[in-house]
Design an enzyme around this catalytic site. Sequence first.
Site, PDB file in Angstrom:
ATOM      1  N   GLU A  47       0.903  -1.335   0.050  1.00  0.00           N
ATOM      2  CA  GLU A  47       0.001  -0.133   0.041  1.00  0.00           C
ATOM      3  C   GLU A  47       1.062   1.253  -0.114  1.00  0.00           C
ATOM      4  OE1 GLU A  47      -1.484   0.854   3.961  1.00  0.00           O
ATOM      5  OE2 GLU A  47      -3.326   1.720   3.250  1.00  0.00           O
ATOM      6  N   ASN A 110      -7.275   6.284  -1.615  1.00  0.00           N
ATOM      7  CA  ASN A 110      -5.778   5.333  -1.427  1.00  0.00           C
ATOM      8  C   ASN A 110      -6.270   4.256  -2.374  1.00  0.00           C
ATOM      9  OD1 ASN A 110      -4.128   3.461  -0.390  1.00  0.00           O
ATOM     10  ND2 ASN A 110      -4.574   3.805   1.857  1.00  0.00           N
ATOM     11  N   LYS A 127      -9.406   2.140  -1.519  1.00  0.00           N
ATOM     12  CA  LYS A 127      -9.537   1.410  -0.592  1.00  0.00           C
ATOM     13  C   LYS A 127     -11.043   1.958   0.140  1.00  0.00           C
ATOM     14  CE  LYS A 127      -7.084   1.331   3.858  1.00  0.00           C
ATOM     15  NZ  LYS A 127      -5.956   1.615   4.527  1.00  0.00           N
ATOM     16  N   GLU A 146      -5.975   8.657   7.869  1.00  0.00           N
ATOM     17  CA  GLU A 146      -6.586   8.316   6.764  1.00  0.00           C
ATOM     18  C   GLU A 146      -7.748   8.648   6.386  1.00  0.00           C
ATOM     19  OE1 GLU A 146      -5.663   4.318   4.943  1.00  0.00           O
ATOM     20  OE2 GLU A 146      -4.743   3.862   6.781  1.00  0.00           O
ATOM     21  N   CYS A 172      -4.709  -2.883   3.118  1.00  0.00           N
ATOM     22  CA  CYS A 172      -4.359  -2.743   4.675  1.00  0.00           C
ATOM     23  C   CYS A 172      -5.677  -3.155   5.382  1.00  0.00           C
ATOM     24  CB  CYS A 172      -3.999  -1.351   4.643  1.00  0.00           C
ATOM     25  SG  CYS A 172      -3.042  -1.264   6.513  1.00  0.00           S
ATOM     26  N   ASN A 197       0.274  -0.991   5.511  1.00  0.00           N
ATOM     27  CA  ASN A 197       1.223  -0.165   6.331  1.00  0.00           C
ATOM     28  C   ASN A 197       0.582  -0.383   7.885  1.00  0.00           C
ATOM     29  OD1 ASN A 197       3.413   2.103   4.681  1.00  0.00           O
ATOM     30  ND2 ASN A 197       1.348   1.329   3.646  1.00  0.00           N
TER      31      ASN A 197
END
Lengths: 305, 305
Positions: A47, A110, A127, A146, A172, A197
């Site tokens: 990612e 993302n 994402k 995020e 993730c 991550n």
Amino acid sequence: MSRRFVAAAAQLGPIERDEPRASVVARLLALLETARRRDVRFVVFPELALTTFFPRWWIADEAELDRFYERAMPNADVAPLFAAARAGGIGFHLGYAELTETAAGKIRHNTAILVDGEGRIGLKYRKIHLPGHREHEPALPFQHLEKRYFVRGDLGFPVADFMGGKAGILICNDRRWPEAFRSLGLQGAEMVAVGYNTPQHYPRAPEHDRLQDFHNHLSLQAGAYQNGTYVIGAAKAGFEGGCELIGGSCVVAPTGEILAVAATRGDELVAAEVDLDRCREIKANIFNFALHRQPDAYGLLTKVG
Amino acid sequence: MSRRFVAAAAQLGPIERDEPRASVVARLLALLETARRRDVRFVVFPELALTTFFPRWWIADEAELDRFYERAMPNADVAPLFAAARAGGIGFHLGYAELTETAAGKIRHNTAILVDGEGRIGLKYRKIHLPGHREHEPALPFQHLEKRYFVRGDLGFPVADFMGGKAGILICNDRRWPEAFRSLGLQGAEMVAVGYNTPQHYPRAPEHDRLQDFHNHLSLQAGAYQNGTYVIGAAKAGFEGGCELIGGSCVVAPTGEILAVAATRGDELVAAEVDLDRCREIKANIFNFALHRQPDAYGLLTKVG
């Protein structure tokens, strides 16, 4: 195309805040060259593989924030990666921050893509499960912004014909949600690429710090088994920007078994043989969805609010 | 009532086809007495804990089949168990085959109940994921006729206030389906009792025989972690009616960690301390459903047909 090939997770060690794209891409190219020598046909990079994990910082300056996003894919920075994939006939998965300019303003995602051995983008995913928080929380040792720096993906959970089978992507935090894996499984996914991550330290429940590797593998293994799909998980790992990230990059079989796992928290390639036909052992039997699922009993799962 | 207590899985070794209820109940009472001596407040007995796992046989004679079902609960056979629970102040989970006579004929369920320390039934669940097949398949080394001998449960996935927290039940194959665990998790389950009868040999994919214990624990651990709930899994184990059943009875924490696990395939009690407040470490953070779930993105999961 053969449904039997070697696949690999290409784990990355830390990328520092000021590391230029060219330097990162040189590292990706080195991993791709290792893959080529090991007869690997598909490589999963993590990612946000082109930059540091910038959501750990409160970045008030918009120009500074924008530096971490790609405005086009491919672009000049990653062109050598696409060219190397084409030259070697190696497909890859790449995660990156995506910025789209619209009349209404900038939209940030993302994002991750699958690129085939001819250098064509075969699948794009944005994402959906964005963890963390939206506001600055200076009391935390690091941020996880995020929910501020990205909006929720608007492409659903897509799968695509890829490498002779059906492939999907999760990013993730998505991997912890069985709903996300199931959405891919219901569309017949046989291979799921997962970049991540994941900090070793979880400030809101530090008693779980020691369990981060276990929870990562538990989620990937359950997702693989319960959907009869290969899962290839690739970490950004090591001490990055003062924050320790777990490794544990791995290739997981449709039985949930870990076939290969990283031994370090640096740049490392871990490869295993994949035979997409083996997904059928699970999909046709214990998790034969048509015979055994009971979707009309799952109403609570989609209830909103 | 304290939300901190010792809970246990009471694994059973084989019950043969002609073993009378009185003999089985004596074994359950012995395990309950072991539990009492170890300060256990809640004991989970397996699925179909009063009889052999009769779906392994094609039974054409209806009277012979009916022998394996309970027509009332409690009944005279299990009354000593309810009395012992009351005397010791120990709650328990019990799985059994249930037969209901209706104007339209007999209705058969694979059922389980929670009984509290005062001997009152606090929750009843009827199995929703019935594995196996409906017709006689003489080529198989043993049958798995749950789809013939039971109808799908009609009580949904209920939870109840129990032992100072929220408790739910899943039965055997249910545990492999994340949808089942999630249905309980969304209602705040903090403790899930799971009884199972799982053959070591899986005739349709015998290459997975070696993985049966792993798949059992993987499913229980993922269900616990992804919903922040304790899970207590209790097996019927050992060679029963010519069929080998796995053991691996266990107590799993809301972190997914196995706190206690059976060492044998016979009658065995495995106990661990449970603190229902620890569910919050998961439910308030990584799996904070209100903050992080995306139910409007899960439409595929409830799509029928």
